[in-house]
Design a protein around this motif. Sequence first.
Motif, PDB file in Angstrom:
ATOM      1  N   UNK A   1      -5.123   9.374   6.423  1.00  0.00           N
ATOM      2  CA  UNK A   1      -4.447   8.098   6.186  1.00  0.00           C
ATOM      3  C   UNK A   1      -3.940   7.427   7.447  1.00  0.00           C
ATOM      4  N   UNK A   2      -3.184   8.132   8.360  1.00  0.00           N
ATOM      5  CA  UNK A   2      -2.705   7.576   9.355  1.00  0.00           C
ATOM      6  C   UNK A   2      -3.543   6.684  10.465  1.00  0.00           C
ATOM      7  N   UNK A   3      -4.907   7.599  10.531  1.00  0.00           N
ATOM      8  CA  UNK A   3      -6.069   7.019  11.348  1.00  0.00           C
ATOM      9  C   UNK A   3      -6.535   5.602  10.710  1.00  0.00           C
ATOM     10  N   UNK A   4      -6.651   5.679   9.470  1.00  0.00           N
ATOM     11  CA  UNK A   4      -7.090   4.541   8.653  1.00  0.00           C
ATOM     12  C   UNK A   4      -6.102   3.276   8.899  1.00  0.00           C
ATOM     13  N   UNK A   5      -5.016   3.409   8.516  1.00  0.00           N
ATOM     14  CA  UNK A   5      -4.023   2.528   8.724  1.00  0.00           C
ATOM     15  C   UNK A   5      -3.423   2.064   9.863  1.00  0.00           C
ATOM     16  N   UNK A   6      -3.992   2.629  10.798  1.00  0.00           N
ATOM     17  CA  UNK A   6      -3.268   2.261  12.382  1.00  0.00           C
ATOM     18  C   UNK A   6      -4.342   1.193  12.750  1.00  0.00           C
ATOM     19  N   UNK A   7      -5.587   0.906  12.101  1.00  0.00           N
ATOM     20  CA  UNK A   7      -6.293  -0.156  12.438  1.00  0.00           C
ATOM     21  C   UNK A   7      -6.248  -1.206  11.625  1.00  0.00           C
ATOM     22  N   UNK A   8      -6.555  -2.457  12.222  1.00  0.00           N
ATOM     23  CA  UNK A   8      -6.291  -3.715  11.803  1.00  0.00           C
ATOM     24  C   UNK A   8      -7.155  -4.115  10.566  1.00  0.00           C
ATOM     25  N   UNK A   9      -8.207  -3.345  10.593  1.00  0.00           N
ATOM     26  CA  UNK A   9      -9.280  -3.474   9.164  1.00  0.00           C
ATOM     27  C   UNK A   9      -8.824  -2.729   8.006  1.00  0.00           C
ATOM     28  N   UNK A  10      -7.793  -1.911   8.032  1.00  0.00           N
ATOM     29  CA  UNK A  10      -7.349  -1.013   6.962  1.00  0.00           C
ATOM     30  C   UNK A  10      -7.318  -1.627   5.503  1.00  0.00           C
ATOM     31  N   UNK A  11      -6.569  -2.828   5.466  1.00  0.00           N
ATOM     32  CA  UNK A  11      -6.410  -3.450   4.302  1.00  0.00           C
ATOM     33  C   UNK A  11      -7.676  -4.084   3.840  1.00  0.00           C
ATOM     34  N   UNK A  12      -8.530  -4.484   4.726  1.00  0.00           N
ATOM     35  CA  UNK A  12     -10.018  -5.066   4.369  1.00  0.00           C
ATOM     36  C   UNK A  12     -10.784  -3.933   3.739  1.00  0.00           C
ATOM     37  N   UNK A  13     -10.816  -2.662   4.336  1.00  0.00           N
ATOM     38  CA  UNK A  13     -11.365  -1.430   3.786  1.00  0.00           C
ATOM     39  C   UNK A  13     -11.027  -1.233   2.385  1.00  0.00           C
ATOM     40  N   UNK A  14      -9.570  -1.009   2.380  1.00  0.00           N
ATOM     41  CA  UNK A  14      -8.793  -0.875   0.875  1.00  0.00           C
ATOM     42  C   UNK A  14      -9.508  -1.712  -0.049  1.00  0.00           C
ATOM     43  N   UNK A  15      -9.233  -3.009   0.326  1.00  0.00           N
ATOM     44  CA  UNK A  15      -9.825  -4.186  -0.757  1.00  0.00           C
ATOM     45  C   UNK A  15     -11.167  -3.990  -1.238  1.00  0.00           C
ATOM     46  N   UNK A  16     -11.977  -3.755  -0.299  1.00  0.00           N
ATOM     47  CA  UNK A  16     -13.311  -3.662  -0.622  1.00  0.00           C
ATOM     48  C   UNK A  16     -13.524  -2.433  -1.628  1.00  0.00           C
ATOM     49  N   UNK A  17     -13.056  -1.368  -1.339  1.00  0.00           N
ATOM     50  CA  UNK A  17     -13.131  -0.016  -2.027  1.00  0.00           C
ATOM     51  C   UNK A  17     -12.702  -0.299  -3.527  1.00  0.00           C
ATOM     52  N   UNK A  18     -11.742  -0.869  -3.554  1.00  0.00           N
ATOM     53  CA  UNK A  18     -11.111  -1.172  -4.888  1.00  0.00           C
ATOM     54  C   UNK A  18     -11.580  -2.343  -5.722  1.00  0.00           C
TER      55      UNK A  18
ATOM     56  N   UNK B   1       1.128  -1.047  -0.029  1.00  0.00           N
ATOM     57  CA  UNK B   1       0.032   0.074  -0.129  1.00  0.00           C
ATOM     58  C   UNK B   1       1.095   1.248   0.117  1.00  0.00           C
ATOM     59  N   UNK B   2       0.466   2.068  -0.923  1.00  0.00           N
ATOM     60  CA  UNK B   2       1.366   3.358  -0.837  1.00  0.00           C
ATOM     61  C   UNK B   2       0.817   4.535  -0.493  1.00  0.00           C
ATOM     62  N   UNK B   3       1.397   5.474   0.432  1.00  0.00           N
ATOM     63  CA  UNK B   3       0.746   6.725   0.995  1.00  0.00           C
ATOM     64  C   UNK B   3       0.225   7.494  -0.102  1.00  0.00           C
ATOM     65  N   UNK B   4      -1.069   7.877  -0.063  1.00  0.00           N
ATOM     66  CA  UNK B   4      -1.584   8.642  -1.176  1.00  0.00           C
ATOM     67  C   UNK B   4      -1.750   9.969  -0.597  1.00  0.00           C
ATOM     68  N   UNK B   5      -1.521  10.291   0.532  1.00  0.00           N
ATOM     69  CA  UNK B   5      -1.871  11.454   1.219  1.00  0.00           C
ATOM     70  C   UNK B   5      -0.981  12.778   0.975  1.00  0.00           C
ATOM     71  N   UNK B   6      -1.549  13.564   0.632  1.00  0.00           N
ATOM     72  CA  UNK B   6      -0.563  14.908   0.082  1.00  0.00           C
ATOM     73  C   UNK B   6      -0.767  16.050   1.293  1.00  0.00           C
ATOM     74  N   UNK B   7      -1.829  16.545   1.436  1.00  0.00           N
ATOM     75  CA  UNK B   7      -2.121  17.619   2.385  1.00  0.00           C
ATOM     76  C   UNK B   7      -2.060  17.054   4.038  1.00  0.00           C
ATOM     77  N   UNK B   8      -1.760  17.992   4.760  1.00  0.00           N
ATOM     78  CA  UNK B   8      -1.763  17.492   6.199  1.00  0.00           C
ATOM     79  C   UNK B   8      -2.936  16.725   6.644  1.00  0.00           C
ATOM     80  N   UNK B   9      -4.103  17.501   6.237  1.00  0.00           N
ATOM     81  CA  UNK B   9      -5.393  16.786   6.555  1.00  0.00           C
ATOM     82  C   UNK B   9      -5.646  15.431   6.143  1.00  0.00           C
ATOM     83  N   UNK B  10      -5.227  15.173   4.775  1.00  0.00           N
ATOM     84  CA  UNK B  10      -5.016  13.551   4.241  1.00  0.00           C
ATOM     85  C   UNK B  10      -3.963  12.771   4.850  1.00  0.00           C
TER      86      UNK B  10
END
Length: 228
Positions: free
Chosen positions: A55-72, A42-51
């Motif tokens: 990003x960090x909040x999402x990928x701090x969670x164990x379900x992060x890859x699942x959410x990414x896979x579902x979305x894609x 997974x690559x960090x897509x965030x550019x702005x401080x808010x993004x």
Amino acid sequence: MTNIDLSFDSHFQTRPALRWWPWVGCQYASSPVRTLVLGESIYEWAKTPREQEVFRARYAKPDALRVTHFNHALKFKRNSRYVRNIERAVLSTAKPTNEHKLAFWSSVVYHNLVLAPLPSLKHRPSQRQFRAGWQEVLDLLGPLAVKQILVYGVGSVDALKEVAAERQLPCRIDKVPQNINRCYPRAGSLTTPAGEVKLLFVLHPSRPFSWKPWSAVILERLSLSVAV
């Protein structure tokens, strides 16, 4: 999220190094041949401080890859090349139906080998990251009763051989003499205490990927049947 089996989560919880938990399709447990589809990074897509904060909040969670896979993968209108290419190759058609896509992703486990975000698309995983990823994958094979693995990319072959050797697990991976998109597939097997696991490494489907020849390799080397 829908079409996911959470029954293996109690095992995933026991593995602190498993930063992101695999996607386990809701029909995986009843699949004739249990298949692990192994992505890479997974690559960090965030550019702005808010993004970056999101990003960090999402990928701090164990379900992060699942959410990414579902979305894609399960949002079928999204044109994520690596997802749509592998669907074409596995399902052996240029235009798989949404029903067949759903059936495929519902019948497999999807996981990533590298369990930390890479800074950008210009970065490649290190062999150390590949080895750490294979350590976790090998510990998932027994609980998930995996019988075959389809791996995106060929860059982690040596890392798997090293990890298997450390564990004294017989592992044979050979170059398939078939140059497709300037890439030779690698195929073989890994012998584990739970039995033999087939291995197939293909060109990463985010690259220029000719699905027809790759489909022929995948369907020859692996047992994949998708029931709708």
